[in-house]
Design a protein around this motif. Sequence first.
Motif, PDB file in Angstrom:
ATOM      1  N   TRP A  20       0.840  -1.195   0.000  1.00  0.00           N
ATOM      2  CA  TRP A  20       0.000   0.000   0.000  1.00  0.00           C
ATOM      3  C   TRP A  20       0.874   1.242   0.000  1.00  0.00           C
ATOM      4  O   TRP A  20       1.889   1.296   0.692  1.00  0.00           O
ATOM      5  N   THR A  21       0.463   2.225  -0.793  1.00  0.00           N
ATOM      6  CA  THR A  21       1.174   3.491  -0.842  1.00  0.00           C
ATOM      7  C   THR A  21       0.192   4.636  -1.034  1.00  0.00           C
ATOM      8  O   THR A  21      -0.864   4.456  -1.620  1.00  0.00           O
ATOM      9  N   ALA A  22       0.579   5.799  -0.544  1.00  0.00           N
ATOM     10  CA  ALA A  22      -0.220   7.012  -0.733  1.00  0.00           C
ATOM     11  C   ALA A  22       0.323   7.851  -1.896  1.00  0.00           C
ATOM     12  O   ALA A  22      -0.124   8.957  -2.121  1.00  0.00           O
ATOM     13  N   MET A  23       1.281   7.320  -2.643  1.00  0.00           N
ATOM     14  CA  MET A  23       1.879   8.056  -3.753  1.00  0.00           C
ATOM     15  C   MET A  23       1.072   7.831  -5.035  1.00  0.00           C
ATOM     16  O   MET A  23       0.729   6.700  -5.370  1.00  0.00           O
ATOM     17  N   GLU A  24       0.797   8.918  -5.738  1.00  0.00           N
ATOM     18  CA  GLU A  24       0.096   8.818  -6.999  1.00  0.00           C
ATOM     19  C   GLU A  24       0.989   8.186  -8.054  1.00  0.00           C
ATOM     20  O   GLU A  24       2.202   8.186  -7.927  1.00  0.00           O
ATOM     21  N   GLY A  25       0.359   7.658  -9.105  1.00  0.00           N
ATOM     22  CA  GLY A  25       1.115   7.073 -10.202  1.00  0.00           C
ATOM     23  C   GLY A  25       0.776   5.617 -10.461  1.00  0.00           C
ATOM     24  O   GLY A  25       1.422   4.961 -11.276  1.00  0.00           O
ATOM     25  N   GLY A  26      -0.239   5.123  -9.798  1.00  0.00           N
ATOM     26  CA  GLY A  26      -0.684   3.751 -10.032  1.00  0.00           C
ATOM     27  C   GLY A  26      -2.117   3.737 -10.514  1.00  0.00           C
ATOM     28  O   GLY A  26      -2.904   4.608 -10.158  1.00  0.00           O
ATOM     29  N   ALA A  27      -2.452   2.755 -11.347  1.00  0.00           N
ATOM     30  CA  ALA A  27      -3.818   2.632 -11.860  1.00  0.00           C
ATOM     31  C   ALA A  27      -4.229   1.167 -11.911  1.00  0.00           C
ATOM     32  O   ALA A  27      -3.436   0.315 -12.319  1.00  0.00           O
ATOM     33  N   PRO A  28      -5.456   0.870 -11.508  1.00  0.00           N
ATOM     34  CA  PRO A  28      -5.951  -0.502 -11.631  1.00  0.00           C
ATOM     35  C   PRO A  28      -6.256  -0.810 -13.095  1.00  0.00           C
ATOM     36  O   PRO A  28      -6.380   0.098 -13.919  1.00  0.00           O
ATOM     37  N   ILE A  29      -6.388  -2.076 -13.405  1.00  0.00           N
ATOM     38  CA  ILE A  29      -6.698  -2.528 -14.759  1.00  0.00           C
ATOM     39  C   ILE A  29      -8.032  -3.258 -14.712  1.00  0.00           C
ATOM     40  O   ILE A  29      -8.123  -4.342 -14.119  1.00  0.00           O
ATOM     41  N   PHE A  30      -9.050  -2.645 -15.311  1.00  0.00           N
ATOM     42  CA  PHE A  30     -10.395  -3.230 -15.321  1.00  0.00           C
ATOM     43  C   PHE A  30     -10.766  -3.717 -16.713  1.00  0.00           C
ATOM     44  O   PHE A  30     -10.557  -3.015 -17.709  1.00  0.00           O
ATOM     45  N   VAL A  31     -11.365  -4.903 -16.768  1.00  0.00           N
ATOM     46  CA  VAL A  31     -11.944  -5.437 -17.989  1.00  0.00           C
ATOM     47  C   VAL A  31     -13.345  -5.916 -17.640  1.00  0.00           C
ATOM     48  O   VAL A  31     -13.510  -6.756 -16.749  1.00  0.00           O
ATOM     49  N   ASN A  32     -14.338  -5.338 -18.294  1.00  0.00           N
ATOM     50  CA  ASN A  32     -15.746  -5.679 -18.033  1.00  0.00           C
ATOM     51  C   ASN A  32     -16.085  -5.628 -16.546  1.00  0.00           C
ATOM     52  O   ASN A  32     -16.749  -6.506 -16.018  1.00  0.00           O
ATOM     53  N   GLY A  33     -15.584  -4.609 -15.861  1.00  0.00           N
ATOM     54  CA  GLY A  33     -15.881  -4.410 -14.453  1.00  0.00           C
ATOM     55  C   GLY A  33     -15.063  -5.243 -13.490  1.00  0.00           C
ATOM     56  O   GLY A  33     -15.199  -5.105 -12.280  1.00  0.00           O
ATOM     57  N   GLU A  34     -14.201  -6.104 -13.988  1.00  0.00           N
ATOM     58  CA  GLU A  34     -13.372  -6.958 -13.134  1.00  0.00           C
ATOM     59  C   GLU A  34     -11.946  -6.413 -13.094  1.00  0.00           C
ATOM     60  O   GLU A  34     -11.342  -6.159 -14.134  1.00  0.00           O
ATOM     61  N   CYS A  35     -11.411  -6.246 -11.898  1.00  0.00           N
ATOM     62  CA  CYS A  35     -10.037  -5.778 -11.745  1.00  0.00           C
ATOM     63  C   CYS A  35      -9.095  -6.962 -11.949  1.00  0.00           C
ATOM     64  O   CYS A  35      -9.138  -7.931 -11.193  1.00  0.00           O
ATOM     65  N   ILE A  36      -8.256  -6.864 -12.989  1.00  0.00           N
ATOM     66  CA  ILE A  36      -7.357  -7.970 -13.316  1.00  0.00           C
ATOM     67  C   ILE A  36      -5.897  -7.648 -12.992  1.00  0.00           C
ATOM     68  O   ILE A  36      -5.012  -8.433 -13.294  1.00  0.00           O
ATOM     69  N   GLY A  37      -5.663  -6.481 -12.374  1.00  0.00           N
ATOM     70  CA  GLY A  37      -4.303  -6.132 -12.008  1.00  0.00           C
ATOM     71  C   GLY A  37      -4.121  -4.662 -11.760  1.00  0.00           C
ATOM     72  O   GLY A  37      -5.095  -3.916 -11.597  1.00  0.00           O
ATOM     73  N   GLY A  38      -2.868  -4.253 -11.726  1.00  0.00           N
ATOM     74  CA  GLY A  38      -2.537  -2.850 -11.508  1.00  0.00           C
ATOM     75  C   GLY A  38      -1.210  -2.527 -12.162  1.00  0.00           C
ATOM     76  O   GLY A  38      -0.381  -3.406 -12.380  1.00  0.00           O
ATOM     77  N   ILE A  39      -1.036  -1.245 -12.492  1.00  0.00           N
ATOM     78  CA  ILE A  39       0.223  -0.771 -13.054  1.00  0.00           C
ATOM     79  C   ILE A  39       0.728   0.382 -12.199  1.00  0.00           C
ATOM     80  O   ILE A  39      -0.067   1.215 -11.750  1.00  0.00           O
ATOM     81  N   GLY A  40       2.025   0.418 -11.977  1.00  0.00           N
ATOM     82  CA  GLY A  40       2.645   1.507 -11.236  1.00  0.00           C
ATOM     83  C   GLY A  40       3.745   2.139 -12.061  1.00  0.00           C
ATOM     84  O   GLY A  40       4.534   1.441 -12.685  1.00  0.00           O
ATOM     85  N   VAL A  41       3.763   3.464 -12.081  1.00  0.00           N
ATOM     86  CA  VAL A  41       4.789   4.223 -12.790  1.00  0.00           C
ATOM     87  C   VAL A  41       5.445   5.154 -11.780  1.00  0.00           C
ATOM     88  O   VAL A  41       4.752   5.823 -11.004  1.00  0.00           O
ATOM     89  N   SER A  42       6.765   5.214 -11.804  1.00  0.00           N
ATOM     90  CA  SER A  42       7.491   6.060 -10.870  1.00  0.00           C
ATOM     91  C   SER A  42       8.726   6.642 -11.542  1.00  0.00           C
ATOM     92  O   SER A  42       9.451   5.921 -12.224  1.00  0.00           O
ATOM     93  N   GLY A  43       8.936   7.934 -11.348  1.00  0.00           N
ATOM     94  CA  GLY A  43      10.114   8.584 -11.890  1.00  0.00           C
ATOM     95  C   GLY A  43       9.868  10.010 -12.323  1.00  0.00           C
ATOM     96  O   GLY A  43      10.791  10.807 -12.436  1.00  0.00           O
ATOM     97  N   GLY A  44       8.621  10.354 -12.565  1.00  0.00           N
ATOM     98  CA  GLY A  44       8.264  11.720 -12.920  1.00  0.00           C
ATOM     99  C   GLY A  44       7.555  12.375 -11.753  1.00  0.00           C
ATOM    100  O   GLY A  44       7.503  11.819 -10.651  1.00  0.00           O
ATOM    101  N   ASP A  45       6.970  13.551 -11.994  1.00  0.00           N
ATOM    102  CA  ASP A  45       6.122  14.126 -10.949  1.00  0.00           C
ATOM    103  C   ASP A  45       4.839  13.295 -10.889  1.00  0.00           C
ATOM    104  O   ASP A  45       4.545  12.521 -11.800  1.00  0.00           O
ATOM    105  N   TRP A  46       4.078  13.452  -9.813  1.00  0.00           N
ATOM    106  CA  TRP A  46       2.941  12.551  -9.613  1.00  0.00           C
ATOM    107  C   TRP A  46       1.907  12.658 -10.720  1.00  0.00           C
ATOM    108  O   TRP A  46       1.300  11.654 -11.106  1.00  0.00           O
TER     109      TRP A  46
END
Length: 146
Positions: free
Chosen positions: A101-127
């Motif tokens: 768990w983190t409070a840092m912006e830059g992550g997004a869940p991955i939804f397909v047909n309303g089902e969460c199938i994962g997440g992506i995190g990006v780090s290195g730029g501003d939030w």
Amino acid sequence: MYIADSKRLTNDGAKKMVATAIQHARDAGIAVAVAVADGGGHLIVLERMDGGKFHTVHSSTTKAACCASSKRVTTSKGAVGQELDVAHALGLALAAGPERWTAMEGGAPIFVNGECIGGIGVSGGDWETDERIAKAAVESIGATWK
């Protein structure tokens, strides 16, 4: 019913998102780390661009796992969207596990047909840039982040 059908993110889908994120980072003139996790928060793909800071590897993987779990973009708000002060944000990260768990912006869940199938995190730029890149990467495979 005791058994449910579920979707899963493929390795090719994760690689496509990483490639999209890296291209967006190049266009922005920054070096990032990108992590993609499956619906259980387990890492599928991780890549750090040349010039990316080493701490971005941990930040991006934590963002990806957090999104897969919370099913929402990473923010400074709590697990159910409540406002958090610094002490509560740190406490939540310690309680959940610093890799979960983190409070840092830059992550997004991955939804397909309303089902969460994962997440992506990006780090290195501003939030804002990290968040914009993560959302674009999700959309590149025809999925949504909300």
